[in-house]
Write a protein that holds these residues in place. Sequence first.
Motif, PDB file in Angstrom:
ATOM      1  N   MET A 112       0.832  -1.210   0.000  1.00  0.00           N
ATOM      2  CA  MET A 112       0.000   0.000   0.000  1.00  0.00           C
ATOM      3  C   MET A 112       0.864   1.257   0.000  1.00  0.00           C
ATOM      4  O   MET A 112       0.551   2.228  -0.703  1.00  0.00           O
ATOM      5  N   GLU A 113       1.953   1.244   0.748  1.00  0.00           N
ATOM      6  CA  GLU A 113       2.854   2.407   0.777  1.00  0.00           C
ATOM      7  C   GLU A 113       3.535   2.602  -0.569  1.00  0.00           C
ATOM      8  O   GLU A 113       3.684   3.725  -1.039  1.00  0.00           O
ATOM      9  N   TYR A 114       3.935   1.511  -1.198  1.00  0.00           N
ATOM     10  CA  TYR A 114       4.676   1.589  -2.450  1.00  0.00           C
ATOM     11  C   TYR A 114       3.781   1.890  -3.649  1.00  0.00           C
ATOM     12  O   TYR A 114       4.098   2.722  -4.489  1.00  0.00           O
ATOM     13  N   MET A 115       2.632   1.214  -3.730  1.00  0.00           N
ATOM     14  CA  MET A 115       1.777   1.327  -4.910  1.00  0.00           C
ATOM     15  C   MET A 115       0.724   2.431  -4.813  1.00  0.00           C
ATOM     16  O   MET A 115       0.127   2.805  -5.813  1.00  0.00           O
ATOM     17  N   LYS A 116       0.475   2.904  -3.614  1.00  0.00           N
ATOM     18  CA  LYS A 116      -0.462   4.001  -3.361  1.00  0.00           C
ATOM     19  C   LYS A 116      -1.822   3.771  -4.041  1.00  0.00           C
ATOM     20  O   LYS A 116      -2.441   2.745  -3.848  1.00  0.00           O
ATOM     21  N   HIS A 117      -2.293   4.735  -4.837  1.00  0.00           N
ATOM     22  CA  HIS A 117      -3.628   4.695  -5.449  1.00  0.00           C
ATOM     23  C   HIS A 117      -3.781   3.627  -6.531  1.00  0.00           C
ATOM     24  O   HIS A 117      -4.886   3.340  -6.958  1.00  0.00           O
ATOM     25  N   ARG A 118      -2.678   3.028  -6.971  1.00  0.00           N
ATOM     26  CA  ARG A 118      -2.765   1.997  -8.019  1.00  0.00           C
ATOM     27  C   ARG A 118      -3.216   0.649  -7.469  1.00  0.00           C
ATOM     28  O   ARG A 118      -3.494  -0.269  -8.218  1.00  0.00           O
ATOM     29  N   LEU A 119      -3.274   0.548  -6.130  1.00  0.00           N
ATOM     30  CA  LEU A 119      -3.590  -0.724  -5.492  1.00  0.00           C
ATOM     31  C   LEU A 119      -4.925  -0.651  -4.771  1.00  0.00           C
ATOM     32  O   LEU A 119      -5.198   0.290  -4.041  1.00  0.00           O
ATOM     33  N   TYR A 130      -6.730 -11.251   2.634  1.00  0.00           N
ATOM     34  CA  TYR A 130      -6.536  -9.955   1.991  1.00  0.00           C
ATOM     35  C   TYR A 130      -6.579 -10.157   0.490  1.00  0.00           C
ATOM     36  O   TYR A 130      -5.935 -11.077  -0.030  1.00  0.00           O
ATOM     37  N   ASP A 131      -7.295  -9.305  -0.209  1.00  0.00           N
ATOM     38  CA  ASP A 131      -7.289  -9.312  -1.669  1.00  0.00           C
ATOM     39  C   ASP A 131      -6.585  -8.051  -2.145  1.00  0.00           C
ATOM     40  O   ASP A 131      -7.005  -6.934  -1.809  1.00  0.00           O
ATOM     41  N   LEU A 132      -5.517  -8.222  -2.894  1.00  0.00           N
ATOM     42  CA  LEU A 132      -4.786  -7.110  -3.482  1.00  0.00           C
ATOM     43  C   LEU A 132      -4.997  -7.180  -4.982  1.00  0.00           C
ATOM     44  O   LEU A 132      -4.755  -8.223  -5.598  1.00  0.00           O
ATOM     45  N   SER A 133      -5.454  -6.079  -5.553  1.00  0.00           N
ATOM     46  CA  SER A 133      -5.708  -6.071  -6.987  1.00  0.00           C
ATOM     47  C   SER A 133      -5.329  -4.731  -7.581  1.00  0.00           C
ATOM     48  O   SER A 133      -5.156  -3.735  -6.887  1.00  0.00           O
ATOM     49  N   SER A 134      -5.219  -4.743  -8.880  1.00  0.00           N
ATOM     50  CA  SER A 134      -4.990  -3.521  -9.622  1.00  0.00           C
ATOM     51  C   SER A 134      -6.235  -2.647  -9.462  1.00  0.00           C
ATOM     52  O   SER A 134      -7.340  -3.117  -9.714  1.00  0.00           O
ATOM     53  N   PHE A 135      -6.069  -1.428  -9.021  1.00  0.00           N
ATOM     54  CA  PHE A 135      -7.234  -0.551  -8.871  1.00  0.00           C
ATOM     55  C   PHE A 135      -7.823  -0.222 -10.237  1.00  0.00           C
ATOM     56  O   PHE A 135      -9.031  -0.174 -10.410  1.00  0.00           O
ATOM     57  N   TYR A 136      -6.954   0.004 -11.209  1.00  0.00           N
ATOM     58  CA  TYR A 136      -7.426   0.377 -12.532  1.00  0.00           C
ATOM     59  C   TYR A 136      -7.568  -0.854 -13.424  1.00  0.00           C
ATOM     60  O   TYR A 136      -6.736  -1.755 -13.418  1.00  0.00           O
ATOM     61  N   ILE A 137      -8.636  -0.881 -14.198  1.00  0.00           N
ATOM     62  CA  ILE A 137      -8.953  -1.983 -15.091  1.00  0.00           C
ATOM     63  C   ILE A 137      -7.967  -1.975 -16.266  1.00  0.00           C
ATOM     64  O   ILE A 137      -7.666  -0.928 -16.824  1.00  0.00           O
ATOM     65  N   GLY A 138      -7.488  -3.147 -16.614  1.00  0.00           N
ATOM     66  CA  GLY A 138      -6.588  -3.258 -17.759  1.00  0.00           C
ATOM     67  C   GLY A 138      -5.141  -2.912 -17.448  1.00  0.00           C
ATOM     68  O   GLY A 138      -4.338  -2.759 -18.358  1.00  0.00           O
ATOM     69  N   HIS A 139      -4.792  -2.794 -16.185  1.00  0.00           N
ATOM     70  CA  HIS A 139      -3.421  -2.463 -15.810  1.00  0.00           C
ATOM     71  C   HIS A 139      -2.712  -3.701 -15.243  1.00  0.00           C
ATOM     72  O   HIS A 139      -1.897  -3.602 -14.334  1.00  0.00           O
ATOM     73  N   ASN A 140      -3.031  -4.850 -15.797  1.00  0.00           N
ATOM     74  CA  ASN A 140      -2.478  -6.101 -15.287  1.00  0.00           C
ATOM     75  C   ASN A 140      -0.956  -6.142 -15.338  1.00  0.00           C
ATOM     76  O   ASN A 140      -0.312  -6.561 -14.391  1.00  0.00           O
ATOM     77  N   ARG A 141      -0.396  -5.737 -16.456  1.00  0.00           N
ATOM     78  CA  ARG A 141       1.062  -5.810 -16.620  1.00  0.00           C
ATOM     79  C   ARG A 141       1.769  -4.950 -15.583  1.00  0.00           C
ATOM     80  O   ARG A 141       2.703  -5.406 -14.928  1.00  0.00           O
ATOM     81  N   SER A 142       1.305  -3.709 -15.392  1.00  0.00           N
ATOM     82  CA  SER A 142       1.967  -2.851 -14.401  1.00  0.00           C
ATOM     83  C   SER A 142       1.738  -3.376 -12.984  1.00  0.00           C
ATOM     84  O   SER A 142       2.631  -3.304 -12.143  1.00  0.00           O
ATOM     85  N   PHE A 143       0.546  -3.939 -12.710  1.00  0.00           N
ATOM     86  CA  PHE A 143       0.294  -4.525 -11.393  1.00  0.00           C
ATOM     87  C   PHE A 143       1.294  -5.649 -11.122  1.00  0.00           C
ATOM     88  O   PHE A 143       1.878  -5.735 -10.045  1.00  0.00           O
ATOM     89  N   CYS A 144       1.490  -6.513 -12.104  1.00  0.00           N
ATOM     90  CA  CYS A 144       2.418  -7.634 -11.933  1.00  0.00           C
ATOM     91  C   CYS A 144       3.835  -7.138 -11.688  1.00  0.00           C
ATOM     92  O   CYS A 144       4.540  -7.656 -10.808  1.00  0.00           O
ATOM     93  N   MET A 145       4.269  -6.126 -12.433  1.00  0.00           N
ATOM     94  CA  MET A 145       5.617  -5.592 -12.243  1.00  0.00           C
ATOM     95  C   MET A 145       5.763  -4.943 -10.870  1.00  0.00           C
ATOM     96  O   MET A 145       6.771  -5.136 -10.183  1.00  0.00           O
ATOM     97  N   LEU A 146       4.750  -4.188 -10.445  1.00  0.00           N
ATOM     98  CA  LEU A 146       4.810  -3.538  -9.132  1.00  0.00           C
ATOM     99  C   LEU A 146       4.746  -4.561  -7.998  1.00  0.00           C
ATOM    100  O   LEU A 146       5.426  -4.405  -6.974  1.00  0.00           O
ATOM    101  N   MET A 147       3.956  -5.614  -8.164  1.00  0.00           N
ATOM    102  CA  MET A 147       3.905  -6.676  -7.149  1.00  0.00           C
ATOM    103  C   MET A 147       5.263  -7.358  -7.028  1.00  0.00           C
ATOM    104  O   MET A 147       5.705  -7.695  -5.933  1.00  0.00           O
ATOM    105  N   THR A 148       5.925  -7.550  -8.162  1.00  0.00           N
ATOM    106  CA  THR A 148       7.254  -8.162  -8.142  1.00  0.00           C
ATOM    107  C   THR A 148       8.233  -7.267  -7.388  1.00  0.00           C
ATOM    108  O   THR A 148       9.020  -7.750  -6.569  1.00  0.00           O
TER     109      THR A 148
END
Length: 162
Positions: A112-119, A130-148
Amino acid sequence: MNMEQTGSQTGDDEIVLSSHTAAQWKRRKLELAQWVVRPKPAAALKGTAVFSGTEVDEQLYPALVQLERCKLDTEFSCAGVSMLDNALDHSLYAYITFIASESAERFVQLAMEYMKHRLLVSYEPSKGRYDLSSFYIGHNRSFCMLMTKCARQYDERCHSLQ
């Protein structure tokens, strides 16, 4: 739960822990409406990898390996699909579900601290997850990179304490 609850309670026993502005929710709702009607032709086959016997999106695989290394249990570990879904299907949004624990809570806080509003983070007390997901639809690739990236940071902290 030690984490400060800054979010809101929904009708289905889910607490949203992340905070988002009204404008961000409006953008998300618009993206969802557009995603539903948009054609989803496959430009290329989605890459998958096998993680703990389950086919997962290859872009999320590095994060899952890091999280497993720190002994964080994930229940659903795919980019936008559950273990019951076909890993090659189109995904609405990327997500990971964590079994609640002190370690999971620490990871969620870091993310939450790192990804802020994107999470988007929700907690289901009745299911202890806990469910963590991409806040924005269609941002799967960036979500995966940020989760990594978050998983690597957590992994570094995890192993520096040993």
